[in-house]
Design an enzyme around this catalytic site. Sequence first.
Site, PDB file in Angstrom:
ATOM      1  N   ASP A  12     -28.363 -11.096   9.535  1.00 27.01           N
ATOM      2  CA  ASP A  12     -28.712 -11.236   8.121  1.00 27.01           C
ATOM      3  C   ASP A  12     -30.171 -11.629   7.942  1.00 27.01           C
ATOM      4  O   ASP A  12     -30.823 -11.231   6.974  1.00 27.01           O
ATOM      5  CB  ASP A  12     -27.795 -12.275   7.477  1.00 27.01           C
ATOM      6  CG  ASP A  12     -27.695 -12.107   5.971  1.00 27.01           C
ATOM      7  OD1 ASP A  12     -28.420 -11.273   5.420  1.00 27.01           O
ATOM      8  OD2 ASP A  12     -26.884 -12.803   5.350  1.00 27.01           O
ATOM      9  N   HIS A 201     -20.880 -18.801   4.525  1.00 24.59           N
ATOM     10  CA  HIS A 201     -22.144 -18.074   4.662  1.00 24.59           C
ATOM     11  C   HIS A 201     -22.884 -18.187   3.335  1.00 24.59           C
ATOM     12  O   HIS A 201     -22.482 -17.583   2.336  1.00 24.59           O
ATOM     13  CB  HIS A 201     -21.870 -16.605   5.003  1.00 24.59           C
ATOM     14  CG  HIS A 201     -23.122 -15.787   5.132  1.00 24.59           C
ATOM     15  ND1 HIS A 201     -23.789 -15.652   6.317  1.00 24.59           N
ATOM     16  CD2 HIS A 201     -23.827 -15.083   4.212  1.00 24.59           C
ATOM     17  CE1 HIS A 201     -24.854 -14.889   6.141  1.00 24.59           C
ATOM     18  NE2 HIS A 201     -24.907 -14.535   4.860  1.00 24.59           N
ATOM     19  N   HIS A 203     -26.529 -18.468   0.838  1.00 23.94           N
ATOM     20  CA  HIS A 203     -27.931 -18.121   0.602  1.00 23.94           C
ATOM     21  C   HIS A 203     -28.545 -19.183  -0.308  1.00 23.94           C
ATOM     22  O   HIS A 203     -27.835 -19.912  -1.010  1.00 23.94           O
ATOM     23  CB  HIS A 203     -28.048 -16.722  -0.001  1.00 23.94           C
ATOM     24  CG  HIS A 203     -27.757 -15.637   0.993  1.00 23.94           C
ATOM     25  ND1 HIS A 203     -28.704 -14.760   1.446  1.00 23.94           N
ATOM     26  CD2 HIS A 203     -26.616 -15.309   1.657  1.00 23.94           C
ATOM     27  CE1 HIS A 203     -28.170 -13.934   2.332  1.00 23.94           C
ATOM     28  NE2 HIS A 203     -26.899 -14.255   2.471  1.00 23.94           N
ATOM     29  N   CYS A 234     -29.339  -9.457   1.427  1.00 19.53           N
ATOM     30  CA  CYS A 234     -28.590  -8.203   1.500  1.00 19.53           C
ATOM     31  C   CYS A 234     -29.371  -7.085   0.824  1.00 19.53           C
ATOM     32  O   CYS A 234     -29.739  -7.207  -0.346  1.00 19.53           O
ATOM     33  CB  CYS A 234     -27.228  -8.367   0.827  1.00 19.53           C
ATOM     34  SG  CYS A 234     -26.274  -6.837   0.743  1.00 19.53           S
ATOM     35  N   ASN A 243     -31.219 -16.550   3.573  1.00 19.24           N
ATOM     36  CA  ASN A 243     -30.137 -17.453   3.958  1.00 19.24           C
ATOM     37  C   ASN A 243     -30.610 -18.895   3.848  1.00 19.24           C
ATOM     38  O   ASN A 243     -31.803 -19.183   3.805  1.00 19.24           O
ATOM     39  CB  ASN A 243     -29.741 -17.184   5.408  1.00 19.24           C
ATOM     40  CG  ASN A 243     -29.094 -15.830   5.608  1.00 19.24           C
ATOM     41  OD1 ASN A 243     -27.896 -15.678   5.482  1.00 19.24           O
ATOM     42  ND2 ASN A 243     -29.909 -14.828   5.919  1.00 19.24           N
TER      43      ASN A 243
END
Length: 303
Positions: A12, A201, A203, A234, A243
């Site tokens: 990512d 997960h 951000h 993304c 992230n």
Amino acid sequence: MTVRLRDVTLRDGLQLTGKTLDVQMRVDLARTLLAAGVPELEIGSMARPDLVPPMAGSLDVVAALTPEELDQCWIWVATPRHVEKAIAAGARNVQYCFSASDAHNQANIGRPTEDSVAAMPRAIDLVREAGGRIQLCIATSFTCPFDGQIDPDRVRGIVGDPRTAGADDVVLADTLGQAHPAAVRGLFESAPARDRRLVFHGHDTWGMGVANSLAAVEGGAEVIDGALAGLGGCPFAPGASGNTATEDLLFATRPDYLTPRVLADLITAGESLLAELGESSRSKTAQGARSKAAAFDWVMPSR
């Protein structure tokens, strides 16, 4: 509960960079992170390289790592065919990912969410036959760039679906970084995990990355994702940014392996990566470690 950090820089973290990192540099970075004590890594993706160019060569990274190293590594997949290719290259652990939102799943993977759910049992079987592990990863678990707010019941329904029950872990992703701590904690507390490990997960688009990660832990998450220097995002989610920074999460959670020297080494590795990619750091911890507050143990010596 002891929380584990998984570093996702090599998947990512690299997705939105304007420059592709060569395979040897990715392998070297993976080994730097593992040597520092980071227990798990995400090292690449089976996404089409014409659509996500920085992910080209992910299977070469897999092939370059030892079986022992690969036991600690995950690779992103979206179809059973992806699983077959990843396992053939030597991967042990895969993160089977799709979106709670149909609109984002269509943009990201090219099919409705139901099609991804329906294909997961075959992916699970392939991983089991290879003796590996598989994660159910639900992107846009909180908000979608096209559909807006996601009904938590939709996410809970996917987690509790019998077709996803064979996953070892459940990853709930704040893909856009628009969630807030109460919502994160609530979803983790109510997700029907069925003895599976929960992973967050997150951000940091709205500055809530660390707070949301800690809220996820309060709600039952055992693993939280981060990327060096806060890299990432993304390519199919307008409005997404990096992230949550690995450095910030480590400084907040203080795992046993983290010392000022280890943190300094990770900050230095992140800075070297940023220089190679021409990117800027989003890590507050890295910024603080370069300050002049020399009496604080975590501040790095002046260069």
